[in-house]
Design a protein around this motif. Structure first.
Motif, PDB file in Angstrom:
ATOM      1  N   THR B 386       0.846  -1.211   0.000  1.00  0.00           N
ATOM      2  CA  THR B 386       0.000   0.000   0.000  1.00  0.00           C
ATOM      3  C   THR B 386       0.874   1.251   0.000  1.00  0.00           C
ATOM      4  OG1 THR B 386      -0.143  -0.037   2.409  1.00  0.00           O
ATOM      5  CG2 THR B 386      -1.935  -1.090   1.180  1.00  0.00           C
ATOM      6  N   ASN B 387       1.996   1.182   0.706  1.00  0.00           N
ATOM      7  CA  ASN B 387       2.911   2.333   0.695  1.00  0.00           C
ATOM      8  C   ASN B 387       3.462   2.581  -0.698  1.00  0.00           C
ATOM      9  OD1 ASN B 387       2.541   2.729   3.406  1.00  0.00           O
ATOM     10  ND2 ASN B 387       4.300   1.465   4.009  1.00  0.00           N
ATOM     11  N   VAL B 388       3.778   1.481  -1.393  1.00  0.00           N
ATOM     12  CA  VAL B 388       4.271   1.619  -2.772  1.00  0.00           C
ATOM     13  C   VAL B 388       3.208   2.290  -3.632  1.00  0.00           C
ATOM     14  CG1 VAL B 388       4.950   0.343  -4.842  1.00  0.00           C
ATOM     15  CG2 VAL B 388       5.864  -0.315  -2.610  1.00  0.00           C
ATOM     16  N   VAL B 389       1.961   1.878  -3.416  1.00  0.00           N
ATOM     17  CA  VAL B 389       0.880   2.474  -4.208  1.00  0.00           C
ATOM     18  C   VAL B 389       0.802   3.972  -3.946  1.00  0.00           C
ATOM     19  CG1 VAL B 389      -1.616   2.511  -4.562  1.00  0.00           C
ATOM     20  CG2 VAL B 389      -0.438   0.336  -4.288  1.00  0.00           C
ATOM     21  N   VAL B 390       0.943   4.354  -2.680  1.00  0.00           N
ATOM     22  CA  VAL B 390       0.856   5.781  -2.344  1.00  0.00           C
ATOM     23  C   VAL B 390       1.964   6.557  -3.053  1.00  0.00           C
ATOM     24  CG1 VAL B 390       1.096   7.446  -0.467  1.00  0.00           C
ATOM     25  CG2 VAL B 390      -0.303   5.401  -0.154  1.00  0.00           C
ATOM     26  N   THR B 391       3.166   6.013  -3.044  1.00  0.00           N
ATOM     27  CA  THR B 391       4.297   6.764  -3.607  1.00  0.00           C
ATOM     28  C   THR B 391       4.364   6.679  -5.126  1.00  0.00           C
ATOM     29  OG1 THR B 391       5.699   4.842  -3.241  1.00  0.00           O
ATOM     30  CG2 THR B 391       5.718   6.547  -1.535  1.00  0.00           C
ATOM     31  N   CYS B 393       1.715   5.942  -7.296  1.00  0.00           N
ATOM     32  CA  CYS B 393       0.425   5.875  -7.980  1.00  0.00           C
ATOM     33  C   CYS B 393       0.393   6.706  -9.262  1.00  0.00           C
ATOM     34  CB  CYS B 393      -0.702   6.279  -7.049  1.00  0.00           C
ATOM     35  SG  CYS B 393      -0.555   7.952  -6.450  1.00  0.00           S
ATOM     36  N   LYS B 394       1.213   7.757  -9.305  1.00  0.00           N
ATOM     37  CA  LYS B 394       1.184   8.605 -10.502  1.00  0.00           C
ATOM     38  C   LYS B 394       1.802   7.913 -11.713  1.00  0.00           C
ATOM     39  CE  LYS B 394       0.889  13.026  -8.242  1.00  0.00           C
ATOM     40  NZ  LYS B 394       1.534  14.283  -7.883  1.00  0.00           N
ATOM     41  N   LYS B 395       2.574   6.897 -11.464  1.00  0.00           N
ATOM     42  CA  LYS B 395       3.201   6.179 -12.575  1.00  0.00           C
ATOM     43  C   LYS B 395       2.306   5.076 -13.115  1.00  0.00           C
ATOM     44  CE  LYS B 395       7.867   6.972 -10.862  1.00  0.00           C
ATOM     45  NZ  LYS B 395       9.044   6.347 -10.264  1.00  0.00           N
ATOM     46  N   LEU B 396       1.201   4.845 -12.452  1.00  0.00           N
ATOM     47  CA  LEU B 396       0.324   3.751 -12.886  1.00  0.00           C
ATOM     48  C   LEU B 396      -0.576   4.207 -14.014  1.00  0.00           C
ATOM     49  CD1 LEU B 396      -0.774   2.356  -9.406  1.00  0.00           C
ATOM     50  CD2 LEU B 396       0.823   1.293 -10.989  1.00  0.00           C
ATOM     51  N   ALA B 397      -0.781   3.324 -14.961  1.00  0.00           N
ATOM     52  CA  ALA B 397      -1.741   3.604 -16.034  1.00  0.00           C
ATOM     53  C   ALA B 397      -3.152   3.413 -15.486  1.00  0.00           C
ATOM     54  CB  ALA B 397      -1.481   2.662 -17.204  1.00  0.00           C
ATOM     55  N   GLU B 398      -4.141   3.877 -16.228  1.00  0.00           N
ATOM     56  CA  GLU B 398      -5.516   3.832 -15.747  1.00  0.00           C
ATOM     57  C   GLU B 398      -5.967   2.411 -15.425  1.00  0.00           C
ATOM     58  OE1 GLU B 398      -7.956   5.897 -14.754  1.00  0.00           O
ATOM     59  OE2 GLU B 398      -6.273   7.284 -14.755  1.00  0.00           O
ATOM     60  N   LEU B 399      -5.658   1.512 -16.339  1.00  0.00           N
ATOM     61  CA  LEU B 399      -6.062   0.120 -16.118  1.00  0.00           C
ATOM     62  C   LEU B 399      -5.378  -0.455 -14.886  1.00  0.00           C
ATOM     63  CD1 LEU B 399      -6.199  -1.455 -19.680  1.00  0.00           C
ATOM     64  CD2 LEU B 399      -8.059  -1.297 -18.031  1.00  0.00           C
ATOM     65  N   GLU B 400      -4.112  -0.103 -14.731  1.00  0.00           N
ATOM     66  CA  GLU B 400      -3.365  -0.594 -13.559  1.00  0.00           C
ATOM     67  C   GLU B 400      -3.953  -0.021 -12.282  1.00  0.00           C
ATOM     68  OE1 GLU B 400       1.024  -1.170 -15.658  1.00  0.00           O
ATOM     69  OE2 GLU B 400       0.485   0.756 -14.769  1.00  0.00           O
TER      70      GLU B 400
END
Lengths: 505, 519
Positions: B386-391, B393-400
């Motif tokens: 979850t911490n990785v997601v927080v940091t 998240c801007k690099k994730l594509a919409e589907l991801e």
């Protein structure tokens, strides 16, 4: 008294008759000719040098310093007056009265690189596809090399080292020897490719870019940069102007007032072609047509490429029939085949051949003279591997080939079939650093031997044949590629016979 | 005084009247008493053996060769143990302390000789090496000797094999320099990152040998350069001196790029042009700075071949070897000092865009790994994810994002309060600050309601599909006459899939129990 009245009546009647006679027999009154005058402005500022004409007519006027113009003629009902000038959209106004003001709009200042190119292919799904309205021009273009420049099988075979069937590892291949150089080709062969795709190194372009030198690309060219002609290639030498929204086309017609067209004299000039038809690639002067034209009598006389290669076919009278196009003089509408009548016909027109022979002592001496005719470049021109071969064959009474006693012979580069025959090779023959010839232009260190025909410089070649020679067969063959390359690629047709004539001696 | 030939152990020199010298004896000349002393561990023998060990580099005196003349002052006999003047051969008990003292003195006095001997040996090896190793390999061998462990991992078969298998475009400098400490040239090219920097390796030294690239690069070259290129050949070809400072190498690379540009625009024909092209083809990542400089220069030229070819080369380098240092350097320097009106600025921008894509792809978070961690039973692992997601998240594509959000939404009802909170924070980050709760984490119904809101906001399609699937299952149960089970499903739908059409349908059916139950 009564007599006086009668006399007066007679005199009056006589005067009336004379007047009537005069009236009926007099010359027509000399009223001034109808003329249309007006101004061409941009935001009330006069525009000098604008071309003004009644739409669809042949005559035009140029505006003076105050933007004023005067057109003599009687406009038909519903006529439109158009004005055009470089840097502005073509504007038109209805001729409702004799004093007109035409307002010009400046072109967008900036090219928009995110513009989506218009596909030339007719399509129900795309209302703006070029072929939907300009079917005849599309058909002409489709037969041209421009339409196949990106997807031509032979081009791709040379690019990736494949053969006719697409199997790799057959003969020359730029991508194998010089992968970084492949993207250079796209500058001209697929000029609307995405730069990002080009830097990623695709071998095959897709989408509109696959349409090669297509309508929308050429008609988006505002200017050309010839500061370093031959070094800046294709799209890089062109100043494109792509709109942020809507459309904008540059063309040679100055009366297309759809508010999305601009007149471009450049489109009718050789400079327009120079960016792709002149090029030094990887250190070798591969494409030389423009510089040949500059040095030719045609170039000195100011005859432009388009005058021969876009010569009106005489068949096209309306560029967009049924879609708002005007009926025009067919001799004013350019052909888009670029080789009117086909390659073979153009080559035949461009070449004059004369033959002479005589019997002397125990041999027959013959002379073949080749010269170019009415062309503005050397022959052959274009891609560096193109060749003309003069093949001279002495035949005896039974039609059997005789020996050649003296005279030029065809070299190895002519291919196994013609090697050693009497004749000449007119070509740019490249030799690489190891002495291999012909060599591809991308192989660094090549040297060039240029023996092509030059305008105004006939080439006469003498031969001597044995006395039993009774007929001399003279052929001129055009080859777009070296025979060894064609063999390795398994291309079925490489020869185009321009002349095949037999002379009795 | 005893005769040395009979194994004499003490030679009193005329000038050393105050001392006695105890010489070690060779085994052949050992007297029976000496043998006895050795077997009993006599001090003399011990000292003698140590002396022998120290003086292995001294020429061995033939047995029996010891003579009074040989023991004359100034001779080069092995060092002897000095005894006090007038003393006889000491007994074993008293010899110990004497020996220790003498030994220490002796060692102090003779260590310089020992060092000198080592240095002489080393020099001898170097001299012999210089005579036997070919000139072209001397620098490599020296470089390998000097760099010790740094290149050890790459050269299982020794330096000669390394030279034979190095790829064509790896220069001598690449193979011989320490990636962690090498200078970066006059423009501070950040090619070499500290060893402790995680995930960043030298952009040059770990390049594997690539025979295909080698064959491709050599294809079409004249016969004068057949077969694989060794370091020496490359060095000769590029005129790069192994020991030259990197600034010099930069200049050499700059010159190569410069000459290539000259060649590419037709100003360097013939053999010179061929050499320029070959040199350019061989440039590797060590020359990235020069390539970028050449690219920027060629972008301003009215010639399109060089900018296209150099950008292709750089693009290929970045794709083949997406080293962070290389990518960052390229992104920072491509287009530097190039005016926006430059003829080929568009090409530079396209290349930068391409490199940015490579960089993003390289540094993008591993979504399957994140999802797997979130789904695992390891609460700590899931918390880290979850911490990785927080940091990231801007690099994730919409589907991801939707994929990750779907798992996070389920974690809102996890039994572990910490994980619930972390999942909530991650969802807020994914939604770019938008918060659908729960405002209070204490009551399970609040959590479930929040999960429904998040599902409708971030993954509505998936939420609807899941609800429809459950509705279908409930209908099947009802059809099968399992009314109570169907009722439970409908209730679950109403509560846990609130807001979906299936939930509305379920609510309606719950109000009309005869429709589905007790068949």
């Amino acid at each position: 008294m009564r007599g006086l009245v009668a006399l007066g009546l007679v005199i009056g009647l006589a005067a009336l008759g004379g007047a009537l006679r005069w009236y009926t027999t007099r010359s027509p009154p000399s009223t001034p000719a109808p003329r249309i005058v007006g101004r061409v402005v941009e935001s009330r500022q006069p525009i000098a040098g604008a071309r003004v004409r009644l739409k669809g007519t042949a005559d035009f006027a140029l505006t003076d310093e105050q933007g004023r113009f005067e057109l003599i003629g009687s406009p038909r009902e519903g006529a439109t007056l158009t004005a055009a000038k470089d840097g502005y959209l073509i504007a038109g106004v209805p001729v409702s009265h004799n004093r007109l003001e035409v307002q010009l709009t400046a072109l967008p200042a900036r090219d928009h690189t995110d513009y989506q190119w218009v596909d030339p292919r007719p399509s129900d799904a795309s209302a703006g596809a070029c072929g939907n309205c300009h079917q005849a021009i599309y058909n002409e273009w489709q037969t041209s090399g421009h339409a196949r420049s990106a997807v031509n099988r032979r081009f791709q075979n040379l690019l990736d080292g494949s053969n006719e069937r697409g199997e790799s590892g057959h003969g020359w291949g730029l991508a194998d020897e010089y992968p970084e150089g492949v993207a250079v080709c796209w500058s001209c062969h697929a000029p609307s490719f995405e730069l990002s795709a080009a830097t990623a190194g695709p071998r095959h372009v897709e989408g509109v870019a696959a349409a090669g030198v297509h309508c929308d690309f050429c008609h988006k060219i505002r200017a050309t940069n010839l500061e370093q002609v031959g070094l800046t290639h294709g799209r890089f030498a062109y100043d494109l102007l792509r709109p942020a929204e809507g459309q904008l086309f540059f063309g040679p017609l100055d009366d297309v007032d759809r508010n999305e067209d601009a007149y471009s004299a450049l489109q009718s000039e050789s400079r327009f072609c120079a960016a792709c038809h002149e090029g030094t690639l990887f250190g070798v002067h591969v494409y030389t047509t423009y510089s040949e034209w500059l040095a030719s009598p045609a170039g000195r006389e100011g005859r432009q490429c388009q005058q021969c290669h876009m010569r009106p076919s005489g068949k096209l009278a309306n560029i967009a029939p049924g879609s708002g196009g005007l009926d025009r003089n067919p001799q004013t509408l350019a052909s888009h085949t670029f080789l009117p009548g086909g390659r073979e016909a153009m080559l035949r027109q461009a070449l004059r051949i004369s033959f002479s022979a005589q019997r002397q002592n125990e041999e027959v001496t013959a002379s073949v003279r080749l010269e170019t005719h009415d062309i503005g470049h050397r022959l052959p021109t274009g891609f560096i591997d193109r060749q003309l071969l003069l093949v001279v064959e002495p035949l005896d009474a039974q039609g059997k080939a005789c020996d050649t006693l003296s005279g030029a012979r065809l070299p190895d580069a002519a291919g196994e079939r013609l090697l050693g025959k009497a004749g000449r090779l007119f070509a740019k023959l490249l030799t690489d650093a190891e002495g291999n010839a012909p060599a591809p232009f991308w192989r660094a260190g090549v040297s060039v031997a240029d023996s092509r025909l030059t305008p105004g410089e006939p080439e006469e070649t003498a031969f001597a044949f044995p006395s039993e020679t009774v007929t001399v067969r003279v052929r001129v063959i055009y080859r777009p590629f070296w025979q060894t390359v064609a063999d390795s690629k398994e291309w079925p047709e490489n020869d185009t016979v321009i002349y095949d004539t037999s002379f009795s001696v | 005084m005893q005769n040395s030939a009979s194994g004499a152990q003490v030679v009193r020199k005329p000038s050393e009247s105050s001392t006695s010298v105890v010489r070690p004896r060779s085994p052949a000349t050992r007297s029976p008493s000496a043998t006895q002393a050795r077997s009993s561990g006599s001090i003399q023998e011990l000292a003698a053996s140590k002396q022998r060990a120290r003086a292995t580099s001294q020429p061995t005196r033939p047995s029996g060769a010891a003579s009074p003349a040989a023991a004359a002052p100034g001779d080069l006999d092995p060092p002897a143990i000095l005894l006090p003047a007038g003393s006889a051969v000491p007994s074993a008990g008293s010899q110990l302390s004497v020996f220790r003292r003498q030994w220490n003195n002796d060692r102090r006095r003779h260590i310089p000789c020992w060092l000198a001997s080592f240095v002489l040996h080393l020099l001898a090896i170097v001299v012999l090496g210089s005579l036997t190793v070919p000139v072209s390999r001397q620098k490599t061998v020296m470089a390998l000797l000097m760099s010790f462990g740094e290149v050890e991992n790459q050269i299982d078969d020794g330096p000669v094999e390394l030279a034979a298998t190095i790829p064509l475009d790896v220069t001598d400098a690449e193979a011989s320099r320490d990636p962690g400490t090498r200078p970066v040239g006059d423009n501070q090219l950040p090619l070499a990152m500290p060893d402790e920097t995680p995930g960043i390796k030298s952009p040059v030294l770990d390049r594997p040998a690539n025979p295909q690239a080698l064959a491709k690069a050599t294809a079409g070259l004249p016969a004068e350069s057949p077969g694989p290129h060794t370091l020496g050949q490359i060095s000769d070809g590029l005129d790069v001196d192994l020991d030259a400072p990197f600034e010099t190498q930069n200049k050499v690379h700059d010159e190569i790029v410069e000459r290539f540009i000259e060649f590419d625009v037709g100003r360097l024909p013939g053999p010179e042009g061929l050499k320029a092209r070959r040199d350019f083809d061989r440039l590797g990542t060590e020359a990235v700075a020069s390539l970028v400089r050449g690219l920027n220069k060629s972008a301003m030229m009215q010639a399109s071949c060089p900018v296209v070819v150099i950008s292709q080369k750089l693009g290929r380098m970045m794709r083949d070897k997406p080293e962070p240092a290389l990518l960052q350097y390229a992104l920072a320097n491509i287009g530097r000092d190039v005016p926006s009106s430059a003829p080929h600025m568009g090409y530079l921008q396209a290349l930068v865009s391409q490199i940015q894509q490579i960089d993003r792809a390289r540094s993008a978070p591993n979504v399957p790994m994140i999802v797997a961690s979130l789904k695992s039973r390891d609460v700590q692992g899931a918390m880290q994810a979850t911490n990785v997601v927080v940091t990231e998240c801007k690099k994730l594509a919409e589907l991801e994002k939707r994929e990750v959000a779907w798992v996070l939404i389920h974690l809102l009802t996890h039994r572990d309060a910490g994980l619930r909170s972390a999942a909530h924070a991650a969802l807020v980050a994914l939604a770019e600050g938008e918060d659908h709760g729960p405002t209070s984490d204490r009551r399970p119904p609040d959590r479930v309601a929040a999960a429904c809101r998040w599902s409708l906001a971030l993954c509505p399609d998936r939420f609807e599909r899941a609800a429809e699937s459950m509705l279908k299952a409930a209908e099947n149960l009802a059809e099968a006459g399992k009314g109570e089970a169907a009722r439970r499903y409908y209730r679950k739908l109403v509560h846990e899939y609130a807001g979906t059409e299936a939930a509305d349908e379920a609510a309606m059916r719950l109000k009309r129990p005869t429709e589905f139950a007790y068949k």
